[in-house]
Scaffold this motif. Sequence first.
Motif, PDB file in Angstrom:
ATOM      1  N   ARG A   1      39.062  36.958  56.656  1.00  0.00           N
ATOM      2  CA  ARG A   1      38.220  36.052  55.876  1.00  0.00           C
ATOM      3  C   ARG A   1      38.957  35.653  54.599  1.00  0.00           C
ATOM      4  O   ARG A   1      38.892  36.337  53.590  1.00  0.00           O
ATOM      5  N   ILE A   2      39.655  34.538  54.649  1.00  0.00           N
ATOM      6  CA  ILE A   2      40.416  34.075  53.502  1.00  0.00           C
ATOM      7  C   ILE A   2      39.506  33.372  52.504  1.00  0.00           C
ATOM      8  O   ILE A   2      39.727  33.412  51.309  1.00  0.00           O
ATOM      9  N   ASP A   3      38.450  32.743  52.973  1.00  0.00           N
ATOM     10  CA  ASP A   3      37.574  31.972  52.107  1.00  0.00           C
ATOM     11  C   ASP A   3      36.563  32.809  51.335  1.00  0.00           C
ATOM     12  O   ASP A   3      35.794  32.281  50.553  1.00  0.00           O
ATOM     13  N   MET A   4      36.563  34.128  51.520  1.00  0.00           N
ATOM     14  CA  MET A   4      35.609  34.984  50.846  1.00  0.00           C
ATOM     15  C   MET A   4      35.945  35.076  49.358  1.00  0.00           C
ATOM     16  O   MET A   4      37.063  35.430  48.997  1.00  0.00           O
ATOM     17  N   PRO A   5      35.003  34.732  48.478  1.00  0.00           N
ATOM     18  CA  PRO A   5      35.300  34.788  47.045  1.00  0.00           C
ATOM     19  C   PRO A   5      35.478  36.223  46.576  1.00  0.00           C
ATOM     20  O   PRO A   5      34.797  37.129  47.041  1.00  0.00           O
ATOM     21  N   SER A   6      36.406  36.436  45.677  1.00  0.00           N
ATOM     22  CA  SER A   6      36.624  37.763  45.129  1.00  0.00           C
ATOM     23  C   SER A   6      37.044  37.641  43.672  1.00  0.00           C
ATOM     24  O   SER A   6      37.706  36.691  43.278  1.00  0.00           O
ATOM     25  N   ILE A   7      36.632  38.625  42.886  1.00  0.00           N
ATOM     26  CA  ILE A   7      36.935  38.648  41.461  1.00  0.00           C
ATOM     27  C   ILE A   7      37.749  39.905  41.184  1.00  0.00           C
ATOM     28  O   ILE A   7      37.274  41.018  41.427  1.00  0.00           O
ATOM     29  N   PRO A   8      38.991  39.764  40.687  1.00  0.00           N
ATOM     30  CA  PRO A   8      39.781  40.958  40.373  1.00  0.00           C
ATOM     31  C   PRO A   8      39.192  41.707  39.175  1.00  0.00           C
ATOM     32  O   PRO A   8      38.733  41.095  38.217  1.00  0.00           O
ATOM     33  N   LEU A   9      39.204  43.018  39.246  1.00  0.00           N
ATOM     34  CA  LEU A   9      38.678  43.858  38.182  1.00  0.00           C
ATOM     35  C   LEU A   9      39.812  44.508  37.406  1.00  0.00           C
ATOM     36  O   LEU A   9      40.947  44.591  37.890  1.00  0.00           O
ATOM     37  N   ALA A  10      39.530  44.989  36.213  1.00  0.00           N
ATOM     38  CA  ALA A  10      40.541  45.522  35.309  1.00  0.00           C
ATOM     39  C   ALA A  10      41.294  46.716  35.885  1.00  0.00           C
ATOM     40  O   ALA A  10      42.486  46.864  35.670  1.00  0.00           O
ATOM     41  N   ARG A  11      40.628  47.563  36.646  1.00  0.00           N
ATOM     42  CA  ARG A  11      41.278  48.764  37.183  1.00  0.00           C
ATOM     43  C   ARG A  11      41.914  48.551  38.542  1.00  0.00           C
ATOM     44  O   ARG A  11      42.236  49.494  39.247  1.00  0.00           O
ATOM     45  N   GLY A  12      42.072  47.315  38.951  1.00  0.00           N
ATOM     46  CA  GLY A  12      42.746  47.023  40.205  1.00  0.00           C
ATOM     47  C   GLY A  12      41.839  46.790  41.377  1.00  0.00           C
ATOM     48  O   GLY A  12      42.289  46.408  42.446  1.00  0.00           O
ATOM     49  N   GLY A  13      40.550  46.990  41.232  1.00  0.00           N
ATOM     50  CA  GLY A  13      39.615  46.759  42.312  1.00  0.00           C
ATOM     51  C   GLY A  13      39.272  45.287  42.436  1.00  0.00           C
ATOM     52  O   GLY A  13      39.754  44.440  41.680  1.00  0.00           O
ATOM     53  N   VAL A  14      38.435  44.984  43.406  1.00  0.00           N
ATOM     54  CA  VAL A  14      38.013  43.614  43.634  1.00  0.00           C
ATOM     55  C   VAL A  14      36.503  43.594  43.826  1.00  0.00           C
ATOM     56  O   VAL A  14      35.957  44.440  44.533  1.00  0.00           O
ATOM     57  N   CYS A  15      35.838  42.647  43.196  1.00  0.00           N
ATOM     58  CA  CYS A  15      34.400  42.457  43.358  1.00  0.00           C
ATOM     59  C   CYS A  15      34.188  41.291  44.301  1.00  0.00           C
ATOM     60  O   CYS A  15      34.636  40.183  44.035  1.00  0.00           O
ATOM     61  N   HIS A  16      33.548  41.536  45.438  1.00  0.00           N
ATOM     62  CA  HIS A  16      33.270  40.492  46.402  1.00  0.00           C
ATOM     63  C   HIS A  16      31.936  39.851  46.048  1.00  0.00           C
ATOM     64  O   HIS A  16      30.916  40.478  46.130  1.00  0.00           O
ATOM     65  N   GLY A  17      31.962  38.606  45.651  1.00  0.00           N
ATOM     66  CA  GLY A  17      30.734  37.983  45.189  1.00  0.00           C
ATOM     67  C   GLY A  17      30.581  36.657  45.713  1.00  0.00           C
ATOM     68  O   GLY A  17      30.054  35.807  45.984  1.00  0.00           O
TER      69      GLY A  17
END
Length: 78
Positions: free
Chosen positions: A62-78
């Motif tokens: 799923r390339i079109d899935m929006p994601s927000i990078p987080l400060a500690r290296g994680g990703v928020c899928h929103g």
Amino acid sequence: MGQTFMTTAELAEKLHYNARYIANNLVDSVLIEGTHYFRPFGRRKILFIWEAIEKDMFSAPRIDMPSIPLARGGVCHG
């Protein structure tokens, strides 16, 4: 209900991964809470939904899935 719930150790055995690798690297990056796993009663323990994981393993990425990078290296899928 028709869903198979499994612990991190059971999932690790089924996928031939280390349980620690699943908990540290796959949870919240590849495996998404609410889709692939949930925390019963809001606690620390995680139960994985095998059918959701299996479906995503064999589907196209799923390339079109929006994601927000987080400060500690994680990703928020929103």
